[in-house]
Scaffold this active site. Structure first.
Site, PDB file in Angstrom:
ATOM      1  N   ARG A 190      11.698  -5.581   5.179  1.00 50.39           N
ATOM      2  CA  ARG A 190      11.353  -4.162   4.999  1.00 50.39           C
ATOM      3  C   ARG A 190      12.200  -3.253   5.895  1.00 50.39           C
ATOM      4  O   ARG A 190      12.390  -3.512   7.076  1.00 50.39           O
ATOM      5  CB  ARG A 190       9.888  -3.916   5.339  1.00 50.39           C
ATOM      6  CG  ARG A 190       9.592  -2.415   5.391  1.00 50.39           C
ATOM      7  CD  ARG A 190       8.156  -2.069   5.506  1.00 50.39           C
ATOM      8  NE  ARG A 190       7.415  -2.876   6.418  1.00 50.39           N
ATOM      9  CZ  ARG A 190       6.093  -2.946   6.413  1.00 50.39           C
ATOM     10  NH1 ARG A 190       5.404  -2.274   5.534  1.00 50.39           N
ATOM     11  NH2 ARG A 190       5.478  -3.706   7.283  1.00 50.39           N
ATOM     12  N   ARG A 241     -10.347   0.207   8.282  1.00 46.42           N
ATOM     13  CA  ARG A 241      -9.953  -1.173   8.564  1.00 46.42           C
ATOM     14  C   ARG A 241     -11.045  -1.946   9.271  1.00 46.42           C
ATOM     15  O   ARG A 241     -10.849  -3.130   9.567  1.00 46.42           O
ATOM     16  CB  ARG A 241      -8.731  -1.158   9.498  1.00 46.42           C
ATOM     17  CG  ARG A 241      -7.409  -1.177   8.795  1.00 46.42           C
ATOM     18  CD  ARG A 241      -6.373  -0.921   9.863  1.00 46.42           C
ATOM     19  NE  ARG A 241      -5.212  -1.743   9.702  1.00 46.42           N
ATOM     20  CZ  ARG A 241      -4.074  -1.309   9.157  1.00 46.42           C
ATOM     21  NH1 ARG A 241      -3.959  -0.085   8.721  1.00 46.42           N
ATOM     22  NH2 ARG A 241      -3.039  -2.112   9.069  1.00 46.42           N
ATOM     23  N   ARG A 290      -0.994  -9.417  13.109  1.00 46.35           N
ATOM     24  CA  ARG A 290      -1.520  -8.418  12.157  1.00 46.35           C
ATOM     25  C   ARG A 290      -2.268  -9.101  11.020  1.00 46.35           C
ATOM     26  O   ARG A 290      -3.306  -8.612  10.570  1.00 46.35           O
ATOM     27  CB  ARG A 290      -0.373  -7.553  11.608  1.00 46.35           C
ATOM     28  CG  ARG A 290       0.150  -6.559  12.647  1.00 46.35           C
ATOM     29  CD  ARG A 290       1.536  -6.045  12.300  1.00 46.35           C
ATOM     30  NE  ARG A 290       1.591  -5.343  11.035  1.00 46.35           N
ATOM     31  CZ  ARG A 290       2.715  -5.146  10.338  1.00 46.35           C
ATOM     32  NH1 ARG A 290       3.874  -5.603  10.811  1.00 46.35           N
ATOM     33  NH2 ARG A 290       2.694  -4.494   9.206  1.00 46.35           N
ATOM     34  N   ARG A 295      10.773  -1.670  11.222  1.00 48.51           N
ATOM     35  CA  ARG A 295       9.631  -1.299  12.059  1.00 48.51           C
ATOM     36  C   ARG A 295       9.515  -2.248  13.244  1.00 48.51           C
ATOM     37  O   ARG A 295       9.730  -3.453  13.100  1.00 48.51           O
ATOM     38  CB  ARG A 295       8.341  -1.363  11.226  1.00 48.51           C
ATOM     39  CG  ARG A 295       8.027  -0.042  10.583  1.00 48.51           C
ATOM     40  CD  ARG A 295       6.909  -0.087   9.614  1.00 48.51           C
ATOM     41  NE  ARG A 295       5.704  -0.799  10.023  1.00 48.51           N
ATOM     42  CZ  ARG A 295       4.603  -0.835   9.281  1.00 48.51           C
ATOM     43  NH1 ARG A 295       4.555  -0.185   8.133  1.00 48.51           N
ATOM     44  NH2 ARG A 295       3.550  -1.501   9.686  1.00 48.51           N
ATOM     45  N   LYS A 355       0.839  -1.214   0.000  1.00 53.67           N
ATOM     46  CA  LYS A 355       0.000   0.000   0.000  1.00 53.67           C
ATOM     47  C   LYS A 355       0.868   1.256   0.000  1.00 53.67           C
ATOM     48  O   LYS A 355       0.667   2.167  -0.794  1.00 53.67           O
ATOM     49  CB  LYS A 355      -0.939   0.007   1.227  1.00 53.67           C
ATOM     50  CG  LYS A 355      -1.860  -1.210   1.306  1.00 53.67           C
ATOM     51  CD  LYS A 355      -2.767  -1.176   2.516  1.00 53.67           C
ATOM     52  CE  LYS A 355      -2.087  -1.321   3.862  1.00 53.67           C
ATOM     53  NZ  LYS A 355      -1.444  -2.635   4.109  1.00 53.67           N
TER      54      LYS A 355
HETATM   55  P1  AP5 Z   1       4.766  -1.687   1.954  1.00 58.16           P
HETATM   56  O1  AP5 Z   1       4.505  -0.805   0.787  1.00 58.16           O
HETATM   57  O2  AP5 Z   1       5.444  -1.107   3.132  1.00 58.16           O
HETATM   58  O3  AP5 Z   1       3.418  -2.471   2.401  1.00 58.16           O
HETATM   59  P2  AP5 Z   1       2.128  -1.941   3.159  1.00 58.16           P
HETATM   60  O4  AP5 Z   1       0.953  -2.566   2.497  1.00 58.16           O
HETATM   61  O5  AP5 Z   1       2.148  -0.459   3.281  1.00 58.16           O
HETATM   62  O6  AP5 Z   1       2.321  -2.669   4.539  1.00 58.16           O
HETATM   63  P3  AP5 Z   1       2.157  -2.146   6.042  1.00 58.16           P
HETATM   64  O7  AP5 Z   1       2.892  -3.134   6.902  1.00 58.16           O
HETATM   65  O8  AP5 Z   1       2.519  -0.713   6.140  1.00 58.16           O
HETATM   66  O9  AP5 Z   1       0.636  -2.341   6.247  1.00 58.16           O
HETATM   67  P4  AP5 Z   1      -0.101  -2.415   7.595  1.00 58.16           P
HETATM   68  O10 AP5 Z   1      -1.479  -2.252   7.130  1.00 58.16           O
HETATM   69  O11 AP5 Z   1       0.174  -3.603   8.425  1.00 58.16           O
HETATM   70  O12 AP5 Z   1       0.566  -1.237   8.453  1.00 58.16           O
HETATM   71  P5  AP5 Z   1       0.086   0.201   8.835  1.00 58.16           P
HETATM   72  O13 AP5 Z   1       1.274   1.065   8.893  1.00 58.16           O
HETATM   73  O14 AP5 Z   1      -1.064   0.618   8.009  1.00 58.16           O
HETATM   74  O15 AP5 Z   1       5.603  -2.945   1.396  1.00 58.16           O
HETATM   75  C1  AP5 Z   1       6.070  -3.966   2.265  1.00 58.16           C
HETATM   76  C2  AP5 Z   1       7.465  -4.436   1.823  1.00 58.16           C
HETATM   77  O16 AP5 Z   1       7.346  -5.094   0.582  1.00 58.16           O
HETATM   78  C3  AP5 Z   1       8.478  -3.287   1.596  1.00 58.16           C
HETATM   79  O17 AP5 Z   1       9.744  -3.700   1.997  1.00 58.16           O
HETATM   80  C4  AP5 Z   1       8.438  -3.054   0.073  1.00 58.16           C
HETATM   81  O18 AP5 Z   1       9.665  -2.558  -0.424  1.00 58.16           O
HETATM   82  C5  AP5 Z   1       8.112  -4.445  -0.443  1.00 58.16           C
HETATM   83  N1  AP5 Z   1       7.289  -4.447  -1.633  1.00 58.16           N
HETATM   84  C6  AP5 Z   1       6.186  -3.661  -1.879  1.00 58.16           C
HETATM   85  N2  AP5 Z   1       5.651  -3.955  -3.081  1.00 58.16           N
HETATM   86  C7  AP5 Z   1       6.418  -4.955  -3.597  1.00 58.16           C
HETATM   87  C8  AP5 Z   1       6.354  -5.712  -4.816  1.00 58.16           C
HETATM   88  N3  AP5 Z   1       5.399  -5.503  -5.744  1.00 58.16           N
HETATM   89  N4  AP5 Z   1       7.276  -6.688  -5.013  1.00 58.16           N
HETATM   90  C9  AP5 Z   1       8.245  -6.925  -4.076  1.00 58.16           C
HETATM   91  N5  AP5 Z   1       8.365  -6.230  -2.911  1.00 58.16           N
HETATM   92  C10 AP5 Z   1       7.443  -5.274  -2.673  1.00 58.16           C
HETATM   93  O19 AP5 Z   1      -0.474  -0.037  10.320  1.00 58.16           O
HETATM   94  C11 AP5 Z   1       0.389  -0.365  11.392  1.00 58.16           C
HETATM   95  C12 AP5 Z   1      -0.398  -0.446  12.684  1.00 58.16           C
HETATM   96  O20 AP5 Z   1      -1.005   0.825  12.982  1.00 58.16           O
HETATM   97  C13 AP5 Z   1      -1.581  -1.444  12.682  1.00 58.16           C
HETATM   98  O21 AP5 Z   1      -1.156  -2.755  12.988  1.00 58.16           O
HETATM   99  C14 AP5 Z   1      -2.490  -0.842  13.774  1.00 58.16           C
HETATM  100  O22 AP5 Z   1      -2.022  -1.137  15.055  1.00 58.16           O
HETATM  101  C15 AP5 Z   1      -2.315   0.673  13.540  1.00 58.16           C
HETATM  102  N6  AP5 Z   1      -3.310   1.188  12.577  1.00 58.16           N
HETATM  103  C16 AP5 Z   1      -3.040   1.722  11.340  1.00 58.16           C
HETATM  104  N7  AP5 Z   1      -4.198   2.074  10.726  1.00 58.16           N
HETATM  105  C17 AP5 Z   1      -5.201   1.758  11.582  1.00 58.16           C
HETATM  106  C18 AP5 Z   1      -6.616   1.853  11.501  1.00 58.16           C
HETATM  107  N8  AP5 Z   1      -7.235   2.329  10.398  1.00 58.16           N
HETATM  108  N9  AP5 Z   1      -7.348   1.437  12.572  1.00 58.16           N
HETATM  109  C19 AP5 Z   1      -6.748   0.963  13.680  1.00 58.16           C
HETATM  110  N10 AP5 Z   1      -5.413   0.807  13.807  1.00 58.16           N
HETATM  111  C20 AP5 Z   1      -4.644   1.201  12.775  1.00 58.16           C
HETATM  112 MG    MG Z   2       2.303   0.907   4.891  1.00 64.84          MG
END
Ligand code: AP5
Ligand code: MG
Length: 215
Positions: free
Chosen positions: A127, A88, A171, A160, A13
């Site tokens: 990552r 979410r 997660r 992270r 994402k």
């Molecule tokens: P990356 O682009 O970082 O993936 P991402 O989908 O952004 O993954 P996240 O881990 O950020 O998602 P998440 O939803 O768990 O975390 P968030 O920060 O939202 O890519 C991942 C890796 O793969 C990278 O190394 C990249 O280089 C590689 N990659 C990408 N595309 C690729 C491809 N095509 N091929 C190969 N490699 C690739 O949330 C974190 C925490 O915050 C949650 O657990 C929760 O506690 C809280 N939180 C956030 N939002 C909410 C909400 N709405 N409600 C409640 N709690 C929330």
């Molecule tokens: Mg992200």
């Protein structure tokens, strides 16, 4: 253009959001980035959010919804926005619909980026992201030119806290239980686009870009 990026942890994402931003100048609103910033600044919100993030749970809806509502009211969202990691839960999706109705706006696309679990786990274990500009890299799939240093701004690349094996497992479970059902919600609203995220980054982006070009 008002869009949301959905998909399990590690689906890409944030990576796709960076590419979208470069072609379509709309603000990228990542609730995860907002919480991580608050944690690193040791604010009250950060201390509260950390309790949930460290174990892979969702930060309570009331906290998260308030933050997003406030952010969407800011002037730079007038001509569009891209939400990453929000909504979410069904409660968040309904709150988002309410706030957009009040603002006279509507969502135009919800992208569901899907990737098999074993690939997600491999991606998260490799990552690293920049502590300054937040650019995301992968030590295996998308390494920086100089190990540990951001290509764009020279910042340090860090892992992270929630990318450890135990938290990643939690997660993924939380995603399957609480967030996956939203695909049906957006499908019924006729704005869902299923994207195969298990392809190289630019191939995924080109598919998203073509859809964005048509809305
Ligand atoms: P990356 O682009 O970082 O993936 P991402 O989908 O952004 O993954 P996240 O881990 O950020 O998602 P998440 O939803 O768990 O975390 P968030 O920060 O939202 O890519 C991942 C890796 O793969 C990278 O190394 C990249 O280089 C590689 N990659 C990408 N595309 C690729 C491809 N095509 N091929 C190969 N490699 C690739 O949330 C974190 C925490 O915050 C949650 O657990 C929760 O506690 C809280 N939180 C956030 N939002 C909410 C909400 N709405 N409600 C409640 N709690 C929330
Ligand atoms: Mg992200």
């Amino acid at each position: 253009m008002n869009i949301i990026l959905m998909g399990p942890p590690g689906a890409g994402k944030g990576t796709q959001a960076d590419l979208i931003k470069a072609s379509f100048p709309i603000p990228h609103i990542s609730t995860g980035d907002i919480f991580r910033e608050a944690v690193s600044n040791e604010t009250k919100l950060g201390r509260e959010a950390k309790k949930y993030m460290d174990s892979g749970k969702l930060v309570p809806d009331a906290v998260t919804i308030g933050i997003v509502q406030e952010r969407l009211m800011q002037a730079d969202c007038q001509n569009g926005f891209m939400l990453d990691g929000f909504p979410r839960t069904t409660v968040q999706a309904e709150a988002l619909a309410d706030v957009l109705t009040k603002m006279g706006k509507k969502l135009e696309a919800a992208f569901n980026i899907s990737v098999p679990d074993d690939i997600l786990i491999a991606r998260m274990s490799g990552r690293v992201s920049c502590n300054k500009c937040k650019t995301v890299y992968n030590t295996r799939f998308n390494p920086s030119i100089k190990e540990g240093i951001c290509d764009k701004c020279g910042g340090n690349l860090i892992h992270r806290d929630d990318d450890n094996e135990e938290t990643v497992k939690n997660r993924l479970n939380v995603y399957n239980d609480q967030t996956k059902p939203l695909m049906q919600y957006y499908g019924e609203h006729g704005i869902l686009h299923d994207i195969n995220g298990n392809r190289d980054t630019n191939t995924v982006f080109n598919e998203i870009k073509a859809i964005l070009g048509s809305i």
